[in-house]
Design a protein around this motif. Structure first.
Motif, mmCIF file in Angstrom:
data_model
loop_
_atom_site.group_PDB
_atom_site.id
_atom_site.type_symbol
_atom_site.label_atom_id
_atom_site.label_comp_id
_atom_site.label_asym_id
_atom_site.label_seq_id
_atom_site.Cartn_x
_atom_site.Cartn_y
_atom_site.Cartn_z
ATOM 1 N N GLU A 148 41.284 51.476 38.513
ATOM 2 C CA GLU A 148 41.883 50.164 38.753
ATOM 3 C C GLU A 148 40.840 49.064 38.861
ATOM 4 O OE1 GLU A 148 44.506 53.001 41.238
ATOM 5 O OE2 GLU A 148 42.529 52.985 40.307
ATOM 6 N N ILE A 149 39.739 49.348 39.563
ATOM 7 C CA ILE A 149 38.728 48.295 39.723
ATOM 8 C C ILE A 149 37.984 48.071 38.418
ATOM 9 C CG2 ILE A 149 36.806 49.770 40.499
ATOM 10 C CD1 ILE A 149 36.323 47.554 42.663
ATOM 11 N N LYS A 150 37.832 49.130 37.625
ATOM 12 C CA LYS A 150 37.213 48.963 36.309
ATOM 13 C C LYS A 150 38.131 48.164 35.390
ATOM 14 C CE LYS A 150 34.577 53.269 36.638
ATOM 15 N NZ LYS A 150 34.318 54.601 36.027
ATOM 16 N N ASN B 124 37.426 44.621 33.628
ATOM 17 C CA ASN B 124 37.658 44.496 32.190
ATOM 18 C C ASN B 124 38.507 43.263 31.890
ATOM 19 O OD1 ASN B 124 39.455 45.102 29.672
ATOM 20 N ND2 ASN B 124 37.747 46.530 29.480
ATOM 21 N N ARG B 125 39.526 43.023 32.707
ATOM 22 C CA ARG B 125 40.379 41.844 32.497
ATOM 23 C C ARG B 125 39.609 40.544 32.730
ATOM 24 N NH1 ARG B 125 44.460 45.374 34.686
ATOM 25 N NH2 ARG B 125 43.890 44.794 36.814
ATOM 26 N N VAL B 126 38.674 40.557 33.676
ATOM 27 C CA VAL B 126 37.843 39.370 33.899
ATOM 28 C C VAL B 126 37.021 39.067 32.656
ATOM 29 C CG1 VAL B 126 35.889 38.456 35.207
ATOM 30 C CG2 VAL B 126 37.737 39.623 36.401
ATOM 31 N N ALA C 14 40.983 29.013 30.967
ATOM 32 C CA ALA C 14 40.126 28.915 32.151
ATOM 33 C C ALA C 14 40.883 29.299 33.414
ATOM 34 C CB ALA C 14 39.577 27.496 32.269
ATOM 35 N N LEU C 15 42.153 28.879 33.510
ATOM 36 C CA LEU C 15 42.966 29.261 34.666
ATOM 37 C C LEU C 15 43.226 30.766 34.689
ATOM 38 C CD1 LEU C 15 45.522 26.303 34.700
ATOM 39 C CD2 LEU C 15 43.642 26.697 36.297
ATOM 40 N N ALA C 16 43.451 31.348 33.516
ATOM 41 C CA ALA C 16 43.632 32.802 33.441
ATOM 42 C C ALA C 16 42.365 33.532 33.879
ATOM 43 C CB ALA C 16 44.016 33.215 32.022
ATOM 44 N N GLU C 17 41.215 32.944 33.563
ATOM 45 C CA GLU C 17 39.936 33.519 33.989
ATOM 46 C C GLU C 17 39.815 33.500 35.514
ATOM 47 O OE1 GLU C 17 35.175 32.642 33.217
ATOM 48 O OE2 GLU C 17 36.701 31.814 31.867
ATOM 49 N N GLN C 18 40.242 32.411 36.127
ATOM 50 C CA GLN C 18 40.215 32.333 37.592
ATOM 51 C C GLN C 18 41.160 33.356 38.216
ATOM 52 O OE1 GLN C 18 40.889 28.327 38.960
ATOM 53 N NE2 GLN C 18 39.435 27.433 37.506
ATOM 54 N N SER D 267 42.000 38.592 41.067
ATOM 55 C CA SER D 267 42.633 39.906 41.003
ATOM 56 C C SER D 267 41.650 41.023 41.314
ATOM 57 C CB SER D 267 43.246 40.116 39.617
ATOM 58 O OG SER D 267 43.770 41.417 39.487
ATOM 59 N N ILE D 268 40.408 40.880 40.874
ATOM 60 C CA ILE D 268 39.450 41.962 41.101
ATOM 61 C C ILE D 268 39.143 42.129 42.582
ATOM 62 C CG2 ILE D 268 37.356 40.559 40.824
ATOM 63 C CD1 ILE D 268 36.124 42.893 39.305
ATOM 64 N N GLU D 269 39.118 41.024 43.324
ATOM 65 C CA GLU D 269 38.891 41.115 44.764
ATOM 66 C C GLU D 269 40.085 41.776 45.463
ATOM 67 O OE1 GLU D 269 36.178 40.490 46.491
ATOM 68 O OE2 GLU D 269 35.156 40.045 44.613
ATOM 69 N N ASP D 270 41.284 41.395 45.023
ATOM 70 C CA ASP D 270 42.475 41.984 45.624
ATOM 71 C C ASP D 270 42.553 43.478 45.307
ATOM 72 O OD1 ASP D 270 45.109 41.579 47.002
ATOM 73 O OD2 ASP D 270 45.852 42.322 45.086
ATOM 74 N N THR D 271 42.193 43.852 44.089
ATOM 75 C CA THR D 271 42.199 45.270 43.707
ATOM 76 C C THR D 271 41.226 46.066 44.567
ATOM 77 O OG1 THR D 271 42.772 44.701 41.421
ATOM 78 C CG2 THR D 271 41.842 46.883 41.808
ATOM 79 N N ARG D 272 40.063 45.494 44.816
ATOM 80 C CA ARG D 272 39.071 46.181 45.650
ATOM 81 C C ARG D 272 39.616 46.431 47.053
ATOM 82 N NH1 ARG D 272 35.133 45.012 49.328
ATOM 83 N NH2 ARG D 272 33.201 46.235 49.172
ATOM 84 N N GLU D 273 40.257 45.427 47.630
ATOM 85 C CA GLU D 273 40.795 45.596 48.978
ATOM 86 C C GLU D 273 41.947 46.608 48.996
ATOM 87 O OE1 GLU D 273 39.542 44.326 51.777
ATOM 88 O OE2 GLU D 273 37.929 43.620 50.470
ATOM 89 N N GLN D 274 42.764 46.616 47.953
ATOM 90 C CA GLN D 274 43.861 47.575 47.891
ATOM 91 C C GLN D 274 43.340 49.005 47.793
ATOM 92 O OE1 GLN D 274 46.509 46.497 44.717
ATOM 93 N NE2 GLN D 274 47.303 44.687 45.772
ATOM 94 N N ILE D 275 42.261 49.191 47.053
ATOM 95 C CA ILE D 275 41.659 50.528 46.947
ATOM 96 C C ILE D 275 41.153 50.990 48.303
ATOM 97 C CG2 ILE D 275 39.670 51.776 46.012
ATOM 98 C CD1 ILE D 275 40.058 50.267 43.412
ATOM 99 N N LEU D 276 40.488 50.096 49.028
ATOM 100 C CA LEU D 276 39.989 50.463 50.356
ATOM 101 C C LEU D 276 41.141 50.780 51.309
ATOM 102 C CD1 LEU D 276 37.077 47.883 50.809
ATOM 103 C CD2 LEU D 276 36.915 50.302 50.216
#
Length: 448
Positions: free
Chosen positions: A277-279, A283-285, A347-351, A356-365
């Protein structure tokens, strides 16, 4: 009396040793180990194969994207039948009058093509130049999509492995319950026969016989329910393994020894390193970044080198071979802000991808922490269930000795036997619950 007690002891030994009975009962069918089940699922699961085809489709899309880097060849052929002749008249002096030559042409000239079949052939070769920047970005984006498809496949495979483990443990739990209940039914049937003989000898009451008969009926009914549950569990596992749901098999018991307690800090680090998930989020970023760059390339004019060849056949007044080489430029100087809005969207999609990557990291933890605590609780529950079972075994030994000395009634012995069977069932459920919790914990780490 001694013969009867010996029979009770033999049946109780069979009831207490459930795991050895499991292998004996399953000797007539194919024994399926957990490792074999995981291997079969990886090889045959239809849902996993569909995800694998998605990876292949993305690889083909990448190959398609690379073809846009090379010259494009366009050919066309028009074959037609003229419905009416083509007649043209060039008037005298239409191309000018010159002092040395006079008028060109010197007189009216008629050009005539009769109504006949004609053909027009055209070949064009175009090599993009400035568009190569956009194409290279698109190829890089397609490579990321291939990686994303592979990561999704890995994620699905990990989920499948967890599903197989959970289903395997469900089958094992039902199988142990089935074998235990079979031993119980057999024990009660023998006890009923013995009670009936003792009733004929006026050594027990009719109420004792009816009580044992009721216990036999109750145990048989429970055995039917357990058999149906076992069949359902096996069909689910067969489906996950990608084989016929009617395939017969038995499963082996889980190990009695438990692995060492996991370290939570190390588990968190392993999960952040291995979880797909974090990978996928990373990748989406990267995809969003490339999409923004690709939109910005639309501000650059499209410049290409183009070579063309044109040949009309059976038309009298046109040249038969026309060739040209030049630059082909396309640019929209004013688009009413369309390009600007597209860049802003990217650019907004990039933000969004960055958040999302930060939220994914917290969900994994959160997932790792929760599964770790669940595993710790399951280990604790198992220790409690084991202690209760050992206590019930000792009580049963004492009750047998007391009954042999006629210090207690048959009903007291049956009650204690029922308590022991419940303790055994809870113990085995605790064992399987532990391994199920461990499977969930392994999944949270990104392990297969």
């Amino acid at each position: 009396m001694e013969v009867w007690l010996l029979r009770i002891a033999c049946v109780l030994v069979a009831t207490l040793n459930l795991l050895p009975c499991a292998s004996a009962q399953g000797s007539g069918t194919v024994l399926l180990t957990l490792d074999e089940a995981l291997h079969l699922a990886k090889s045959n699961n239809r849902d996993l194969k569909e995800f694998g085809l998605d990876v292949g489709k993305q690889r083909e899309a990448l190959g398609e994207a690379k073809t846009h880097l090379y010259p494009r060849f366009d050919t066309s052929m028009l074959a037609a039948q003229l419905l009416a002749p083509l007649d043209f008249t060039i008037s005298k002096g239409q191309f000018g009058t010159f002092p040395g030559t006079g008028p060109i042409p010197g007189s009216n000239t008629d050009l005539h093509t009769p109504a006949r079949p004609i053909a027009i052939a055209s070949v064009t070769a175009t090599q993009p130049l400035t568009q190569l920047i956009r194409i290279h970005l698109f190829v890089a984006e397609q490579r990321l999509k291939v990686d994303a498809a592979q990561l999704s496949l890995d994620e699905r495979e990990q989920k499948l492995m967890d599903d197989v483990r959970q289903s395997y443990y469900q089958v094992l739990q039902s199988q142990i319950q089935h074998e235990s209940q079979q031993s119980m039914v057999k024990y009660l049937e023998e006890l009923l026969q013995l009670t009936e003989r003792r009733l004929s000898q006026h050594a027990v009451l009719e109420a004792d016989r009816l009580g044992v008969k009721a216990e036999v009926a109750k145990a048989s009914d429970q055995l039917t329910t357990i058999e149906d549950r076992l069949a359902d569990s096996k069909e689910v596992l067969n489906h996950l393994l990608g084989r016929s749901v009617q395939t017969e098999f038995s499963v082996e018991p889980v190990p009695a020894a438990l692995p060492e307690q996991e370290d939570l800090s190390a588990a968190r680090a392993a999960a952040l390193q291995h979880r797909p998930e974090i990978k996928l989020a990373a990748n989406r970023v990267r995809q969003a970044e490339l999409a923004t760059k690709r939109e910005k390339t639309h501000y650059i004019p499209d410049v290409a080198i183009q070579a063309s060849y044109f040949s009309p056949a059976n038309i009298n007044f046109l040249p038969q071979n026309v060739g040209a080489v030049g630059a082909f430029v396309t640019w929209q100087p004013w688009d009413w802000g369309e390009r600007h809005h597209k860049v802003r969207q990217a650019a907004l999609a990039e933000q969004q991808a960055g958040l999302s990557i930060e939220d994914t990291r917290e969900q994994i933890l959160l997932d790792v922490n929760s599964k770790f605590r669940h595993l710790r609780e399951a280990r604790s529950h198992l220790a409690v269930a084991e202690a209760i079972r050992d206590a019930e075994i000792e009580k049963m030994r004492n009750q047998k000795e007391a009954y042999s000395q006629q210090a207690i009634l048959l009903s007291d012995l049956l009650k204690q036997q029922s308590s022991l069977a419940d303790a055994e069932g809870q113990y085995h459920q605790a064992v399987l619950a532990y391994w199920s919790a461990r499977a969930d914990f392994q999944k949270s780490l990104g392990e297969e």
